[in-house]
Design a protein around this motif. Structure first.
Motif, PDB file in Angstrom:
ATOM      1  N   ARG A   1     -31.168  97.941  17.829  1.00  0.00           N
ATOM      2  CA  ARG A   1     -30.858  97.450  16.487  1.00  0.00           C
ATOM      3  C   ARG A   1     -32.080  97.581  15.573  1.00  0.00           C
ATOM      4  O   ARG A   1     -31.973  98.013  14.418  1.00  0.00           O
ATOM      5  CB  ARG A   1     -30.410  95.994  16.551  1.00  0.00           C
ATOM      6  CG  ARG A   1     -29.071  95.773  17.229  1.00  0.00           C
ATOM      7  CD  ARG A   1     -28.780  94.274  17.429  1.00  0.00           C
ATOM      8  NE  ARG A   1     -28.750  93.584  16.147  1.00  0.00           N
ATOM      9  CZ  ARG A   1     -27.669  93.423  15.388  1.00  0.00           C
ATOM     10  NH1 ARG A   1     -26.498  93.919  15.808  1.00  0.00           N
ATOM     11  NH2 ARG A   1     -27.722  92.780  14.245  1.00  0.00           N
TER      12      ARG A   1
ATOM     13  N   GLU B   1     -32.506  99.782  12.130  1.00  0.00           N
ATOM     14  CA  GLU B   1     -32.902  99.178  10.856  1.00  0.00           C
ATOM     15  C   GLU B   1     -34.030  99.982  10.204  1.00  0.00           C
ATOM     16  O   GLU B   1     -34.026 100.213   8.989  1.00  0.00           O
ATOM     17  CB  GLU B   1     -33.345  97.729  11.072  1.00  0.00           C
ATOM     18  CG  GLU B   1     -32.206  96.770  11.363  1.00  0.00           C
ATOM     19  CD  GLU B   1     -32.688  95.343  11.516  1.00  0.00           C
ATOM     20  OE1 GLU B   1     -33.709  94.986  10.902  1.00  0.00           O
ATOM     21  OE2 GLU B   1     -32.044  94.577  12.267  1.00  0.00           O
TER      22      GLU B   1
ATOM     23  N   THR C   1     -32.602 103.321   8.954  1.00  0.00           N
ATOM     24  CA  THR C   1     -31.787 103.123   7.759  1.00  0.00           C
ATOM     25  C   THR C   1     -32.661 102.904   6.531  1.00  0.00           C
ATOM     26  O   THR C   1     -32.403 103.458   5.454  1.00  0.00           O
ATOM     27  CB  THR C   1     -30.847 101.920   7.965  1.00  0.00           C
ATOM     28  OG1 THR C   1     -30.013 102.159   9.104  1.00  0.00           O
ATOM     29  CG2 THR C   1     -29.971 101.705   6.745  1.00  0.00           C
TER      30      THR C   1
ATOM     31  N   SER D   1     -25.996 101.262  22.193  1.00  0.00           N
ATOM     32  CA  SER D   1     -24.993 100.362  21.624  1.00  0.00           C
ATOM     33  C   SER D   1     -25.596  99.530  20.501  1.00  0.00           C
ATOM     34  O   SER D   1     -24.967  99.344  19.452  1.00  0.00           O
ATOM     35  CB  SER D   1     -24.434  99.443  22.718  1.00  0.00           C
ATOM     36  OG  SER D   1     -23.741 100.189  23.697  1.00  0.00           O
TER      37      SER D   1
ATOM     38  N   ALA E   1     -25.988 101.599  17.413  1.00  0.00           N
ATOM     39  CA  ALA E   1     -24.715 101.831  16.725  1.00  0.00           C
ATOM     40  C   ALA E   1     -24.274 100.613  15.923  1.00  0.00           C
ATOM     41  O   ALA E   1     -23.618 100.753  14.875  1.00  0.00           O
ATOM     42  CB  ALA E   1     -23.644 102.204  17.747  1.00  0.00           C
ATOM     43  N   GLU E   2     -24.625  99.413  16.379  1.00  0.00           N
ATOM     44  CA  GLU E   2     -24.229  98.200  15.663  1.00  0.00           C
ATOM     45  C   GLU E   2     -24.803  98.161  14.253  1.00  0.00           C
ATOM     46  O   GLU E   2     -24.186  97.603  13.338  1.00  0.00           O
ATOM     47  CB  GLU E   2     -24.686  96.968  16.445  1.00  0.00           C
ATOM     48  CG  GLU E   2     -23.930  96.747  17.749  1.00  0.00           C
ATOM     49  CD  GLU E   2     -24.550  95.654  18.595  1.00  0.00           C
ATOM     50  OE1 GLU E   2     -25.493  94.974  18.106  1.00  0.00           O
ATOM     51  OE2 GLU E   2     -24.113  95.474  19.749  1.00  0.00           O
ATOM     52  N   ILE E   3     -25.970  98.751  14.046  1.00  0.00           N
ATOM     53  CA  ILE E   3     -26.609  98.754  12.725  1.00  0.00           C
ATOM     54  C   ILE E   3     -26.300 100.034  11.967  1.00  0.00           C
ATOM     55  O   ILE E   3     -25.957 100.014  10.778  1.00  0.00           O
ATOM     56  CB  ILE E   3     -28.133  98.581  12.870  1.00  0.00           C
ATOM     57  CG1 ILE E   3     -28.454  97.234  13.505  1.00  0.00           C
ATOM     58  CG2 ILE E   3     -28.828  98.712  11.514  1.00  0.00           C
ATOM     59  CD1 ILE E   3     -27.989  96.023  12.733  1.00  0.00           C
ATOM     60  N   SER E   4     -26.404 101.164  12.629  1.00  0.00           N
ATOM     61  CA  SER E   4     -26.267 102.453  11.934  1.00  0.00           C
ATOM     62  C   SER E   4     -24.821 102.865  11.726  1.00  0.00           C
ATOM     63  O   SER E   4     -24.520 103.682  10.849  1.00  0.00           O
ATOM     64  CB  SER E   4     -26.993 103.546  12.712  1.00  0.00           C
ATOM     65  OG  SER E   4     -26.306 103.826  13.928  1.00  0.00           O
ATOM     66  N   GLY E   5     -23.938 102.335  12.559  1.00  0.00           N
ATOM     67  CA  GLY E   5     -22.547 102.762  12.502  1.00  0.00           C
ATOM     68  C   GLY E   5     -22.283 104.044  13.255  1.00  0.00           C
ATOM     69  O   GLY E   5     -21.160 104.558  13.248  1.00  0.00           O
ATOM     70  N   SER E   6     -23.307 104.582  13.920  1.00  0.00           N
ATOM     71  CA  SER E   6     -23.160 105.843  14.651  1.00  0.00           C
ATOM     72  C   SER E   6     -23.881 105.723  15.990  1.00  0.00           C
ATOM     73  O   SER E   6     -25.092 105.488  16.027  1.00  0.00           O
ATOM     74  CB  SER E   6     -23.741 107.005  13.844  1.00  0.00           C
ATOM     75  OG  SER E   6     -23.682 108.214  14.577  1.00  0.00           O
ATOM     76  N   ASP E   7     -23.134 105.878  17.074  1.00  0.00           N
ATOM     77  CA  ASP E   7     -23.711 105.801  18.412  1.00  0.00           C
ATOM     78  C   ASP E   7     -24.326 107.154  18.759  1.00  0.00           C
ATOM     79  O   ASP E   7     -23.642 108.188  18.703  1.00  0.00           O
ATOM     80  CB  ASP E   7     -22.614 105.448  19.422  1.00  0.00           C
ATOM     81  CG  ASP E   7     -23.179 105.085  20.786  1.00  0.00           C
ATOM     82  OD1 ASP E   7     -24.117 105.761  21.255  1.00  0.00           O
ATOM     83  OD2 ASP E   7     -22.665 104.131  21.389  1.00  0.00           O
TER      84      ASP E   7
END
Length: 480
Positions: free
Chosen positions: A276, A280, A283, A423, A426-432
């Motif tokens: 995560r 961040e 992003t 995982s 992906a929770e932050i970026s929206g892409s695994d």
């Protein structure tokens, strides 16, 4: 026992500092030459190990404390000349520029014995002893005071973020576990990272944390101050050091992972949180700096570089040769996707991400540090936009390293960490990252090839760790 306070000024200010060392520079360097030839290659941060130093060229010399006093301090930028080496070895340039902080005393007290460079019998400092000044609290304090005062000393520039308070009197201590640079902690409040092998231009180790601070990203400590050199002899500007808040009580990600492994504890929650934090930072960097699209021509260049590094590695490490055809297929698969019209987004990334570049605070928050990138690459390469998969692959390899550092190895532990990290990302970026397996496999393969060459040269006992990954990647087994 403390020394007499009259021995040297406790602070560096424009009024208290001279820079007459520039005029005596050539004679000074000539007298230091034989001592530096022996001392420099022994330093952990010296990049040209294995090749003799044939001479030095003085780039700049600045007197931060008068060498005529009982305690003097010289700041030197010197080029160390070494024989040429084959291009494919990725070794540093034969005339790398190094930042040196040289303390000058008549004799060294016993506590400074590990810092000794040598005794001078001739030249401007004849009869004096020179040593690595960062071991000494007084010279280390000079640097912090110069940052507090935003001093200008010769070609040296000390800057600071006026929104952050830098208190006087913070007790310095040298961090002795550094590898490619040196760090000094001030009173558990700040840490000053001094770059040792320096190059002209915008250094990402200052550029990216400043950018992330403006974006309000809490995952990277915001620079409180920085040192640069603007050389009058050229248009070159060098970043010399960065002062950042010290995360007191923080655990190094590598050491934390090894401790949990030794206890048989699950590291999945930490790996997910670290994923995560990585997302961040990515992003925030994508918001702050331009992104680009990599099409067929850019991917062909990327694949060509990976393939070239593999060919050089198989020549250097014969153990790689049986796996070379399958490893090439990892790169060829990426080229095939590009030929079919696939594209990827590239942006600024960390560039050398692994567990050792991450800190977990006592409150459980992860931070990313050391944005310098791979020192073996040019500054231009380190500042190029790249797919975030490169950072992700670096962290996946780091989990693998931790698992294989145990006896017996714990590959299942690594698999769980790798999955949790992706995982969390992906929770932050929206892409695994696992949804792009061809790109991720190519980057992980490239990283493992680099590791094989590094370990073969520097730590042969560790060579089985990346070779185990090579076997898995060649079989395209257990893909992340």
């Amino acid at each position: 026992m403390s020394e007499a306070p009259s021995e040297a000024p406790s602070a560096a200010t424009p009024e208290a500092v001279t820079h007459s060392a520039r005029t005596a520079g050539p004679a000074l360097l000539a007298s230091l030459d034989p001592l530096l030839r022996e001392w420099l290659p022994r330093q952990r941060w010296f990049a040209g190990k294995g090749r003799p130093v044939t001479g030095f060229t003085l780039v700049a010399a600045t007197e931060l404390l008068p060498v005529s006093s009982k305690l003097g301090l010289l700041h030197l930028l010197v080029r160390a000349h070494q024989p040429l080496v084959p291009v494919q070895s990725a070794a540093p340039h034969p005339a790398d520029c190094y930042q040196l902080l040289i303390g000058v005393r008549e004799t060294l007290p016993p506590r400074l014995a590990p810092a000794l460079i040598g005794h001078l019998d001739e030249g401007p400092l004849a009869g004096r002893t020179v040593y690595e000044a960062l071991y000494d609290p007084r010279p280390a304090d000079v640097l912090l005071e110069a940052l507090r005062a935003r001093a200008r000393v010769g070609e040296l520039r000390f800057e600071r973020d006026m929104r952050q308070e830098i208190r006087a009197g913070l007790v310095p201590r040298l961090v002795t576990s550094e590898q490619s640079n040196s760090s000094v902690v001030y009173g558990d409040t700040f840490i000053l990272k001094l770059l040792r092998r320096i190059v002209p231009g915008t250094n990402p180790d200052l550029e990216l944390p400043l950018m992330l601070a403006r974006e309000g990203c809490p995952r990277v400590p915001a620079p409180a101050g920085w040192m640069t050199a603007d050389l009058t002899s050229s248009d070159d500007s060098y970043v010399l050091g960065v002062l950042q808040p010290f995360v007191q009580g923080a655990a190094d990600g590598w050491e934390l992972a090894l401790r949990e492994l030794a206890k048989g504890e699950d590291f999945g929650a930490e790996a997910r949180a670290l994923g995560r934090a990585t997302a961040e930072v990515h992003t925030a960097l994508a918001r702050a700096l331009p992104t680009v699209t990599l099409g067929r021509s850019q991917l062909e260049l990327l694949v060509a570089g990976m393939t070239e590094r593999l060919e050089a590695a198989t020549q250097a490490v014969p153990a790689l040769r049986p796996y070379a055809p399958e490893l090439r297929s990892a790169f060829a698969a990426l080229a095939d996707l590009a030929a079919e019209g696939s594209t990827w987004t590239a942006q600024r990334i960390h560039g050398d991400l692994h567990l050792g570049q991450c800190l977990r605070s006592p409150g459980g928050e992860w931070s990313l540090i050391d944005f310098e990138g791979e020192p073996s690459k040019s500054l231009a390469e380190r500042r190029m936009p790249q797919p975030v998969a490169r950072d992700v692959a670096g962290m996946l390899r780091s989990f693998d390293y931790a698992a294989h550092s145990q006896r017996p190895a714990e590959p299942g532990w690594a698999s769980l960490c790798r999955a949790a990290y992706c995982s969390g990302y992906a929770e932050i970026s929206g892409s695994d990252p696992r949804t792009d397996p061809v790109l991720l496999r190519a980057y992980e393969t490239d990283k493992a090839v680099y590791e094989v060459v590094y370990e073969a040269r520097h730590r042969p006992d560790w060579l089985p760790v990346p070779l185990a990954a090579i076997r898995r990647l060649a079989a395209n087994d257990d893909a992340p």
